[in-house]
Design an enzyme around this catalytic site. Structure first.
Site, PDB file in Angstrom:
ATOM      1  N   CYS A 140      36.251   3.850 -11.767  1.00 50.59           N
ATOM      2  CA  CYS A 140      36.527   3.662 -10.337  1.00 50.59           C
ATOM      3  C   CYS A 140      37.344   2.397 -10.094  1.00 50.59           C
ATOM      4  O   CYS A 140      38.315   2.410  -9.324  1.00 50.59           O
ATOM      5  CB  CYS A 140      35.223   3.620  -9.556  1.00 50.59           C
ATOM      6  N   HIS A 220      32.680  -1.016  -3.948  1.00 50.95           N
ATOM      7  CA  HIS A 220      33.172  -2.258  -4.557  1.00 50.95           C
ATOM      8  C   HIS A 220      34.207  -2.867  -3.596  1.00 50.95           C
ATOM      9  O   HIS A 220      34.844  -2.134  -2.829  1.00 50.95           O
ATOM     10  CB  HIS A 220      33.929  -2.003  -5.863  1.00 50.95           C
TER      11      HIS A 220
HETATM   12  P1  NAD Z   1      24.972  10.170 -13.410  1.00 55.95           P
HETATM   13  O1  NAD Z   1      23.872   9.549 -14.181  1.00 55.95           O
HETATM   14  O2  NAD Z   1      24.923  10.161 -11.941  1.00 55.95           O
HETATM   15  O3  NAD Z   1      25.143  11.689 -13.874  1.00 55.95           O
HETATM   16  C1  NAD Z   1      25.126  12.079 -15.208  1.00 55.95           C
HETATM   17  C2  NAD Z   1      24.600  13.506 -15.299  1.00 55.95           C
HETATM   18  O4  NAD Z   1      24.668  13.943 -16.645  1.00 55.95           O
HETATM   19  C3  NAD Z   1      23.142  13.640 -14.866  1.00 55.95           C
HETATM   20  O5  NAD Z   1      23.046  14.800 -14.056  1.00 55.95           O
HETATM   21  C4  NAD Z   1      22.407  13.840 -16.190  1.00 55.95           C
HETATM   22  O6  NAD Z   1      21.250  14.632 -16.030  1.00 55.95           O
HETATM   23  C5  NAD Z   1      23.449  14.591 -16.994  1.00 55.95           C
HETATM   24  N1  NAD Z   1      23.283  14.517 -18.442  1.00 55.95           N
HETATM   25  C6  NAD Z   1      22.690  13.570 -19.195  1.00 55.95           C
HETATM   26  N2  NAD Z   1      22.810  13.884 -20.512  1.00 55.95           N
HETATM   27  C7  NAD Z   1      23.509  15.031 -20.570  1.00 55.95           C
HETATM   28  C8  NAD Z   1      23.963  15.855 -21.622  1.00 55.95           C
HETATM   29  N3  NAD Z   1      23.691  15.557 -22.910  1.00 55.95           N
HETATM   30  N4  NAD Z   1      24.658  16.969 -21.322  1.00 55.95           N
HETATM   31  C9  NAD Z   1      24.928  17.301 -20.032  1.00 55.95           C
HETATM   32  N5  NAD Z   1      24.512  16.556 -18.990  1.00 55.95           N
HETATM   33  C10 NAD Z   1      23.818  15.440 -19.258  1.00 55.95           C
HETATM   34  O7  NAD Z   1      26.313   9.487 -13.955  1.00 55.95           O
HETATM   35  P2  NAD Z   1      27.666   9.265 -13.147  1.00 55.95           P
HETATM   36  O8  NAD Z   1      27.538   8.054 -12.302  1.00 55.95           O
HETATM   37  O9  NAD Z   1      28.090  10.541 -12.536  1.00 55.95           O
HETATM   38  O10 NAD Z   1      28.648   8.834 -14.337  1.00 55.95           O
HETATM   39  C11 NAD Z   1      29.223   9.795 -15.189  1.00 55.95           C
HETATM   40  C12 NAD Z   1      30.446   9.170 -15.845  1.00 55.95           C
HETATM   41  O11 NAD Z   1      31.373   8.805 -14.816  1.00 55.95           O
HETATM   42  C13 NAD Z   1      30.188   7.882 -16.639  1.00 55.95           C
HETATM   43  O12 NAD Z   1      31.115   7.812 -17.693  1.00 55.95           O
HETATM   44  C14 NAD Z   1      30.466   6.808 -15.621  1.00 55.95           C
HETATM   45  O13 NAD Z   1      30.806   5.569 -16.221  1.00 55.95           O
HETATM   46  C15 NAD Z   1      31.658   7.410 -14.914  1.00 55.95           C
HETATM   47  N6  NAD Z   1      31.900   6.893 -13.569  1.00 55.95           N
HETATM   48  C16 NAD Z   1      30.861   6.643 -12.724  1.00 55.95           C
HETATM   49  C17 NAD Z   1      31.125   6.126 -11.471  1.00 55.95           C
HETATM   50  C18 NAD Z   1      30.017   5.773 -10.516  1.00 55.95           C
HETATM   51  O14 NAD Z   1      30.155   4.852  -9.763  1.00 55.95           O
HETATM   52  N7  NAD Z   1      28.922   6.481 -10.508  1.00 55.95           N
HETATM   53  C19 NAD Z   1      32.433   5.903 -11.058  1.00 55.95           C
HETATM   54  C20 NAD Z   1      33.476   6.243 -11.907  1.00 55.95           C
HETATM   55  C21 NAD Z   1      33.210   6.728 -13.181  1.00 55.95           C
END
Ligand code: NAD
Length: 355
Positions: A140, A220
């Site tokens: 992000c 942010h």
């Molecule tokens: P999150 O924890 O909200 O969601 C992750 C999901 O993946 C959950 O539903 C979890 O149950 C599932 N999961 C866990 N292990 C798994 C597996 N082995 N197979 C399939 N599903 C599985 O995470 P998020 O915030 O959505 O982040 C996901 C990615 O995006 C990360 O790389 C994070 O750094 C990136 N990201 C997050 C944000 C943010 O602010 N949340 C912003 C930009 C990028």
């Protein structure tokens, strides 16, 4: 139709699924989740086929009466592209599965850049991802910085970027994150890792960043200083350059938006799904010039700014549309663009109300 499977249905995954479902050239082939919870119920109610990560997960879904279509391998097989939105590090493990099925995959910013051939931002380097097998949609913060670096570099040239990132402690749904009463240098050692991440998109950019984490879940905020190579005529020239960019939302003084809470309020008033702010929100009054130094302050909605970028990356890896066509279609379908981001009065934010 491009069949898109989504692995990981949390903050990012559920938003990407809904954005894909809005695209005329894409369909959601299914979503994979690790365990049954309210989001799994929501996925089924949204009409998405639910896949379990493994047999134990499938059993857990069935035990609470949730219908499971198959396992992760079945989802990959049913998809032309997979968007991996699992927690940081899991995507790198999943890559082996995507390779086995010869299926292109997108990873997210939490993964190490080495997980993919290209670190992607649609505005900055769409072409580098065309027909790539593996693409990482940058974080992000890196997305937010890339969107302003690209037009400034093209128009004025950039000598150096210095940015202080005031980062939210966690997302609203993350009950275990913090701080709840502190201001935390993160990391303490300077400069922070965010600058090198921006260089995965702009390899030659001079950039130093500093990170702080604060007790909010909303957004942010970046305080940015860019030393330009050419001096713009005035800060209005920078403002006008930003105004040309669909994914930069200029917040005018008259709107009275004095913080991220009101930006989120505006997004909810405008009827945006989940109150998402897909654009960088730049306070117009903050855009200032001192010699070649340009300053501005922008808010970045961490939960949603990468969503349109994922949609564009899907088109890039399938070689389906060119950069500007894809971005225009994504913007139109999601409702991105200043004129559609209206406040209570329906008054587009880029225009002063008539006297
Ligand atoms: P999150 O924890 O909200 O969601 C992750 C999901 O993946 C959950 O539903 C979890 O149950 C599932 N999961 C866990 N292990 C798994 C597996 N082995 N197979 C399939 N599903 C599985 O995470 P998020 O915030 O959505 O982040 C996901 C990615 O995006 C990360 O790389 C994070 O750094 C990136 N990201 C997050 C944000 C943010 O602010 N949340 C912003 C930009 C990028």
């Amino acid at each position: 139709m491009i069949r898109v499977g989504i692995t990981g249905y949390g903050t990012i995954g559920k938003r990407v699924a809904d954005a894909v479902a809005l695209q005329p050239d894409m369909t959601v082939s299914g979503v994979a989740k690790a365990s049954p919870d309210y989001a799994a119920v929501g996925a089924l109610e949204a009409g998405y086929s639910l896949y379990a990560v493994d047999e134990a997960g499938a059993e857990a879904f069935r035990a609470v009466g949730l219908e499971v279509t198959g396992d992760l391998a079945a989802l990959v097989e049913a998809s032309d592209v997979v968007v991996d939105a699992t927690p940081a590090g899991v995507g790198a493990e999943n890559r082996r599965l995507y390779e086995r099925y010869d299926t292109p995959a997108l990873f997210q910013g939490g993964e190490d850049a080495s997980v993919a051939d290209v670190s992607f931002n649609a505005r900055a380097n769409y072409e580098e991802a065309v027909d790539a097998e593996y693409v990482r949609v940058v974080s992000c913060n890196t997305t937010g910085l890339s969107r302003v670096v690209a037009p400034l570099e093209e128009t004025f040239g950039i000598e150096k970027v210095r940015a202080t990132l005031v980062r939210r402690g966690g997302d609203p749904s993350q009950t275990t994150r913090g701080p709840i009463n502190d201001i935390v240098p993160s990391p303490v050692s300077l400069p922070s890792h965010h600058g090198p991440d921006v260089r995965t998109v702009f390899p030659d950019l001079e950039i130093d960043t500093v990170g702080l984490t604060v007790p909010t879940t909303l957004m942010h905020v970046h305080a940015v200083n860019v030393t330009l190579e050419d001096v713009p005529d005035s800060s209005a020239a920078v403002r006008d350059r930003f105004a040309d960019e669909d994914r930069l939302l200029l917040v005018p003084e008259y709107a009275g938006i004095d913080g991220t809470g009101q930006l989120k309020d505006l997004a909810l008033d405008a009827g945006r799904s989940r109150g998402d702010v897909w654009e960088n929100a730049i306070w117009e009054a903050s855009i200032s010039l001192s010699g070649r130094d340009c300053y501005f302050i922008q808010a970045i909605h961490q939960e949603s700014d990468v969503v349109p970028e994922n949609v564009d990356a899907i088109r890039a890896v399938t070689g389906h549309l060119g950069s500007s066509e894809s971005q225009a279609l994504t913007n139109e379908t999601l409702g991105i663009g200043v004129s559609q981001f209206s406040g209570r009065s329906g008054q587009p934010l880029d225009r002063q109300p008539a006297d």
